[in-house]
Motif scaffolding. Sequence first.
Motif, PDB file in Angstrom:
ATOM      1  N   LEU A 262       0.937  -1.382  -0.083  1.00 50.61           N
ATOM      2  CA  LEU A 262      -0.087  -0.029  -0.020  1.00 50.61           C
ATOM      3  C   LEU A 262       0.848   1.381  -0.125  1.00 50.61           C
ATOM      4  CD1 LEU A 262      -2.846  -0.850   2.487  1.00 50.61           C
ATOM      5  CD2 LEU A 262      -2.768  -1.420   0.058  1.00 50.61           C
ATOM      6  N   SER A 263       0.581   2.149  -0.966  1.00 53.44           N
ATOM      7  CA  SER A 263       1.128   3.541  -0.785  1.00 53.44           C
ATOM      8  C   SER A 263       0.846   4.231   0.339  1.00 53.44           C
ATOM      9  CB  SER A 263       0.995   4.190  -2.274  1.00 53.44           C
ATOM     10  OG  SER A 263      -0.603   4.695  -1.943  1.00 53.44           O
ATOM     11  N   GLN A 264       1.908   4.772   0.896  1.00 56.06           N
ATOM     12  CA  GLN A 264       1.905   5.448   2.301  1.00 56.06           C
ATOM     13  C   GLN A 264       2.697   6.788   2.136  1.00 56.06           C
ATOM     14  OE1 GLN A 264       2.066   3.061   5.974  1.00 56.06           O
ATOM     15  NE2 GLN A 264       3.194   1.388   4.422  1.00 56.06           N
ATOM     16  N   ARG A 265       2.583   7.575   3.135  1.00 56.09           N
ATOM     17  CA  ARG A 265       3.373   8.833   3.401  1.00 56.09           C
ATOM     18  C   ARG A 265       4.860   8.657   3.446  1.00 56.09           C
ATOM     19  NH1 ARG A 265       1.211  12.581   7.755  1.00 56.09           N
ATOM     20  NH2 ARG A 265      -0.902  11.985   6.719  1.00 56.09           N
ATOM     21  N   THR A 266       5.796   9.491   2.850  1.00 49.80           N
ATOM     22  CA  THR A 266       7.067   9.408   3.258  1.00 49.80           C
ATOM     23  C   THR A 266       7.480  10.669   4.135  1.00 49.80           C
ATOM     24  OG1 THR A 266       7.790   8.004   1.261  1.00 49.80           O
ATOM     25  CG2 THR A 266       9.414   9.776   2.395  1.00 49.80           C
TER      26      THR A 266
ATOM     27  N   ARG B 284      -0.471   9.286  -2.330  1.00 52.41           N
ATOM     28  CA  ARG B 284      -1.696   8.756  -1.396  1.00 52.41           C
ATOM     29  C   ARG B 284      -1.174   8.981  -0.100  1.00 52.41           C
ATOM     30  NH1 ARG B 284      -4.458   3.884  -4.921  1.00 52.41           N
ATOM     31  NH2 ARG B 284      -4.719   5.097  -6.628  1.00 52.41           N
ATOM     32  N   ASP B 285      -2.092   9.853   0.868  1.00 48.86           N
ATOM     33  CA  ASP B 285      -1.929  10.106   2.266  1.00 48.86           C
ATOM     34  C   ASP B 285      -2.575   8.961   2.948  1.00 48.86           C
ATOM     35  OD1 ASP B 285      -1.501  11.033   4.693  1.00 48.86           O
ATOM     36  OD2 ASP B 285      -2.960  12.554   4.473  1.00 48.86           O
ATOM     37  N   ARG B 286      -1.619   8.069   3.476  1.00 51.54           N
ATOM     38  CA  ARG B 286      -2.018   6.985   4.030  1.00 51.54           C
ATOM     39  C   ARG B 286      -1.125   6.393   5.078  1.00 51.54           C
ATOM     40  NH1 ARG B 286      -2.477   3.307   0.165  1.00 51.54           N
ATOM     41  NH2 ARG B 286      -4.637   3.128  -0.088  1.00 51.54           N
ATOM     42  N   THR B 287      -1.451   6.068   6.443  1.00 49.61           N
ATOM     43  CA  THR B 287      -0.544   5.332   7.483  1.00 49.61           C
ATOM     44  C   THR B 287      -1.232   4.054   7.670  1.00 49.61           C
ATOM     45  OG1 THR B 287      -0.249   7.632   8.282  1.00 49.61           O
ATOM     46  CG2 THR B 287       0.241   5.790   9.584  1.00 49.61           C
ATOM     47  N   VAL B 288      -0.679   2.881   7.587  1.00 47.21           N
ATOM     48  CA  VAL B 288      -1.117   1.648   7.698  1.00 47.21           C
ATOM     49  C   VAL B 288      -1.316   1.425   9.304  1.00 47.21           C
ATOM     50  CG1 VAL B 288      -0.974  -0.740   7.163  1.00 47.21           C
ATOM     51  CG2 VAL B 288      -0.663   0.739   5.446  1.00 47.21           C
ATOM     52  N   VAL B 289      -2.156   0.969   9.729  1.00 50.62           N
ATOM     53  CA  VAL B 289      -2.116   0.720  11.326  1.00 50.62           C
ATOM     54  C   VAL B 289      -3.027  -0.591  11.338  1.00 50.62           C
ATOM     55  CG1 VAL B 289      -2.391   2.949  11.974  1.00 50.62           C
ATOM     56  CG2 VAL B 289      -4.628   1.922  11.325  1.00 50.62           C
TER      57      VAL B 289
ATOM     58  N   TYR C 236      -6.482   8.397   2.411  1.00 51.53           N
ATOM     59  CA  TYR C 236      -6.563   6.781   2.019  1.00 51.53           C
ATOM     60  C   TYR C 236      -6.482   6.145   3.431  1.00 51.53           C
ATOM     61  CZ  TYR C 236      -6.558   7.784  -3.002  1.00 51.53           C
ATOM     62  OH  TYR C 236      -6.868   8.237  -4.152  1.00 51.53           O
ATOM     63  N   GLY C 237      -7.369   5.107   3.752  1.00 47.84           N
ATOM     64  CA  GLY C 237      -7.379   4.418   4.955  1.00 47.84           C
ATOM     65  C   GLY C 237      -7.821   5.125   5.920  1.00 47.84           C
ATOM     66  N   VAL C 238      -7.908   4.521   7.252  1.00 46.07           N
ATOM     67  CA  VAL C 238      -8.933   4.993   8.293  1.00 46.07           C
ATOM     68  C   VAL C 238      -7.875   5.873   9.057  1.00 46.07           C
ATOM     69  CG1 VAL C 238     -10.490   3.191   8.439  1.00 46.07           C
ATOM     70  CG2 VAL C 238      -8.338   3.088   9.872  1.00 46.07           C
ATOM     71  N   GLU C 239      -6.621   5.552   9.230  1.00 47.18           N
ATOM     72  CA  GLU C 239      -5.940   6.654  10.143  1.00 47.18           C
ATOM     73  C   GLU C 239      -5.810   7.985   9.415  1.00 47.18           C
ATOM     74  OE1 GLU C 239      -3.402   7.811  13.287  1.00 47.18           O
ATOM     75  OE2 GLU C 239      -4.567   5.929  12.972  1.00 47.18           O
ATOM     76  N   ALA C 240      -5.506   8.096   8.148  1.00 43.11           N
ATOM     77  CA  ALA C 240      -5.528   9.319   7.374  1.00 43.11           C
ATOM     78  C   ALA C 240      -6.837  10.177   7.487  1.00 43.11           C
ATOM     79  CB  ALA C 240      -5.129   9.220   5.951  1.00 43.11           C
ATOM     80  N   ALA C 241      -7.959   9.425   7.426  1.00 46.06           N
ATOM     81  CA  ALA C 241      -9.110   9.878   7.357  1.00 46.06           C
ATOM     82  C   ALA C 241      -9.612  10.380   8.781  1.00 46.06           C
ATOM     83  CB  ALA C 241     -10.208   8.665   7.098  1.00 46.06           C
ATOM     84  N   ALA C 242      -9.279   9.742  10.009  1.00 42.55           N
ATOM     85  CA  ALA C 242      -9.488  10.070  11.049  1.00 42.55           C
ATOM     86  C   ALA C 242      -8.489  11.413  11.446  1.00 42.55           C
ATOM     87  CB  ALA C 242      -9.018   9.196  12.162  1.00 42.55           C
ATOM     88  N   GLN C 243      -7.463  11.487  11.028  1.00 41.84           N
ATOM     89  CA  GLN C 243      -6.666  12.646  11.123  1.00 41.84           C
ATOM     90  C   GLN C 243      -7.216  13.815  10.140  1.00 41.84           C
ATOM     91  OE1 GLN C 243      -4.340  13.221  13.198  1.00 41.84           O
ATOM     92  NE2 GLN C 243      -3.646  11.378  13.709  1.00 41.84           N
ATOM     93  N   ARG C 244      -7.582  13.644   9.089  1.00 41.19           N
ATOM     94  CA  ARG C 244      -8.099  14.559   7.938  1.00 41.19           C
ATOM     95  C   ARG C 244      -9.540  15.424   8.646  1.00 41.19           C
ATOM     96  NH1 ARG C 244      -5.217  15.086   6.120  1.00 41.19           N
ATOM     97  NH2 ARG C 244      -4.894  14.106   4.075  1.00 41.19           N
TER      98      ARG C 244
ATOM     99  N   LYS D 138      -7.483  13.397  14.949  1.00 38.51           N
ATOM    100  CA  LYS D 138      -7.256  12.402  15.860  1.00 38.51           C
ATOM    101  C   LYS D 138      -7.016  10.968  15.348  1.00 38.51           C
ATOM    102  CE  LYS D 138     -11.176  12.326  18.257  1.00 38.51           C
ATOM    103  NZ  LYS D 138     -12.337  11.964  19.022  1.00 38.51           N
ATOM    104  N   SER D 139      -6.424  10.178  16.064  1.00 38.63           N
ATOM    105  CA  SER D 139      -6.045   8.670  15.537  1.00 38.63           C
ATOM    106  C   SER D 139      -7.197   7.888  15.396  1.00 38.63           C
ATOM    107  CB  SER D 139      -5.092   8.043  16.484  1.00 38.63           C
ATOM    108  OG  SER D 139      -4.147   8.776  16.665  1.00 38.63           O
ATOM    109  N   ALA D 140      -7.331   7.114  14.705  1.00 41.35           N
ATOM    110  CA  ALA D 140      -8.574   6.011  14.284  1.00 41.35           C
ATOM    111  C   ALA D 140      -8.833   5.286  15.629  1.00 41.35           C
ATOM    112  CB  ALA D 140      -8.082   5.166  13.240  1.00 41.35           C
ATOM    113  N   LYS D 141      -7.980   5.103  16.612  1.00 38.73           N
ATOM    114  CA  LYS D 141      -8.451   4.327  17.550  1.00 38.73           C
ATOM    115  C   LYS D 141      -9.276   5.083  18.512  1.00 38.73           C
ATOM    116  CE  LYS D 141      -3.820   5.334  20.083  1.00 38.73           C
ATOM    117  NZ  LYS D 141      -2.792   4.811  20.635  1.00 38.73           N
TER     118      LYS D 141
END
Length: 759
Positions: free
Chosen positions: A64-68, A84-89, A206-214, A218-221
């Motif tokens: 999965l593409s993630q942020r660098t 793609r703004d994504r942080t895999v959790v 992209y992904g729940v962590e980036a969505a929660a932050q956007r 806050k974090s997805a958890k």
Amino acid sequence: MPKKRSGGGLSPTQQAAKFLGVSVLAGAVLAGIALPAVGALGLAAKGSVESFDELPATMKTPPLSQRTTILDADGGQIATVYSRDRTVVPLKDISPYLQKAIVAIEDSRFYQHGAVDLKGVLRALNKNAQTGGVSEGASTLTQQYVKNVFIEEAGDDPTKVAQATQQTIGRKIRELKYAIQVEEELGKKKILENYLNITFFGQQAYGVEAAAQRYFSKSAKDLSLEQAALLAGIVQSPSRYDPVNDEAEATKRRNTVLQRMAAVGDISRAQAADAMKAPLGLKVSKPKNGCITAVKGAGFFCDYVREVFLTDPVFGKTKEQRAKIWNQGGLTIRTTMDPQSQNAAQRSIKDHVYKSDEVATAASIVQPGTGKILAMGQSRPYGFKKNETQINLSVDQSMGGGMGYQPGSTFKPIVAAAALEDGMPANKMYSSPYQMAYPSPVSVCDGKRWVNDPNNPAKLQNENSSEVGPYDMREATAKSVNTYYVQMISDIGICPVTTMAKKMGVQRADGDKMPQVPSIALGTQEMSPLTMANAYATFASRGMHCTPIAIESVSRRVGDKTTSLEVPKSTCSRAMSENTADTINTLLKGVVEDGTGKKAGLGSRPSAGKTGTTDERYAAWFVGYTPNMAGAVWVGDPAHKRKMVGITIGGRSYGKVFGGEVPGPIWGDMMSGALEGKPVENFNTVHIPDSKPRDRGDGDGDGGRDDGDNGGDDGFIGGLVGGNNGGGGDEPTPSFSIPEGFIRGQSNGGGNGNGGRFG
């Protein structure tokens, strides 16, 4: 996990899966991809088993593409970049509310069915038949995950994306087969985790962590019930249910999710009712992507790091391979940027040159002996607005820079180093007349000779008629005497100079070869500040040249694994003997405290440097160094149109700009801040015997200088910072002009410049 029978046939589970994937395929396909059933059933079923069997047994799952994240040398964050703004959790770091919400609204029977939900298929077919159209689909979460994998694999290629999302039976067949494989190999919890990390939630997230932050910063958890319901509702149509642009529609969709959660027993109806009354409570964080978000004014350094990654074969053999790794992201790049040096550079630049000025400045700092780039900055910020630019004024064109700028007299120490390596004594004297024709012939690298046109000879002169030799190397360098250096290059030939320049990493900013012409001694070839800083670092490290590097380490996260990537290494080689370097350091050492470059002085800390002011004052330079840092500062018009005469820079008015007056103080303040708290180191010096005094004009080739007003600052193409004032002040006015076409022009038939030719 079901296994094959000993006879090689399919297990009962696999047979059932195949039966569902093929025998019921016609109905499943038509319901799941929203195609009308009438008239297509026979066509859908025909050949489906063959198509199913021909598919590869294993689905390729790209990382999965993630942020660098790009870090400075101390580990501080410079910027984040991503396609793609994504942080895999992991699933444990995702709110249980969100896990339940996404299942409830997208696939409430997720934990009961297999890859294909037969009840869902039949329900969709029945409802579609009743309505006479297509009102309901039947894709499971597993099928949706597989579809998203296809989209992820397509990347940003519009053709591949279209193929991955096209509404065809062929795509659905492929989706079904791989859904069966995924169900057997991963299990429900891993499928849900993967789905939540791959899905697009709108607003570049992209992904729940980036969505929660956007949406909630806050974090997805940490998502609450109503926040989780909002995010789960977005998935079906990120544009339609975008809470940022349509709060009412997003609220209705959130409430639908809450009602569904209550209906399936995930929450009570009272909980749903309370949550439906709550406001959306958005706390939107804007996307922070790219070098434009860099801190400490390091946008251009960030961009340089990107260029290094995309061009250096160490990160991949082909351009496409390197771009793929970069776009997939998940990288943590620790760079060589020293935050103290970067802050000092930007602070000094800001104090001396405004971004709205007619001219700009750029500066770079390099560590001698390692090639590490410690700082890189400029007065015009990284951006797209007025007085901003995306061109990195500090680097070569191939790395995102411009065409470069003539370095003027800052090139002369390179000529001196070539002469010393050739055996010339440091007290060598030349007549250095006020005016002369370029000596002819002059040897060049290919065994030929440059010959001045006898009918229209190219000429040069010093700044004032009073500037007449003889001069030795110390005085001629201090006063930047043009005629001395042209006589020197005539004596040793042009090839040793271009060879020395190459050894020191000096090249034209546009990538062209430096022409074999004697005017090269006057700094007429366009260079970048990084090139000049790195070249002078060679003097500081006693003759060892190290190629510049910007990256210390790179780690790459793919899934749950983190690996280290190989990074470019600085290549160090001896460009000149220690004695030659020590002699140059002796010639340049400490002159900033005593001469016209005193405004660049570092107090009690030993330093050396050289100013340069080009013809017509299109550019002014100061390049200097201590034993542990080398820096270059350029000031001028990047478009090479505005002469620095009668100009205001940084709120100060200047009748004429020269190297010691504007770039010098920028360099002094920058280096003082960068070196604060660093060890004070001394140069190795050599004894240079005084030349025997001679009468001027005795015919022995001794005399002349060009620094203007009897040895002021830096005359044509600039002077050494330590040139004494010679009783004439320290603000000379360059008046000499190289004949048109002489610097780079090569006339038809092999000529060079105005009257020059090779013979």
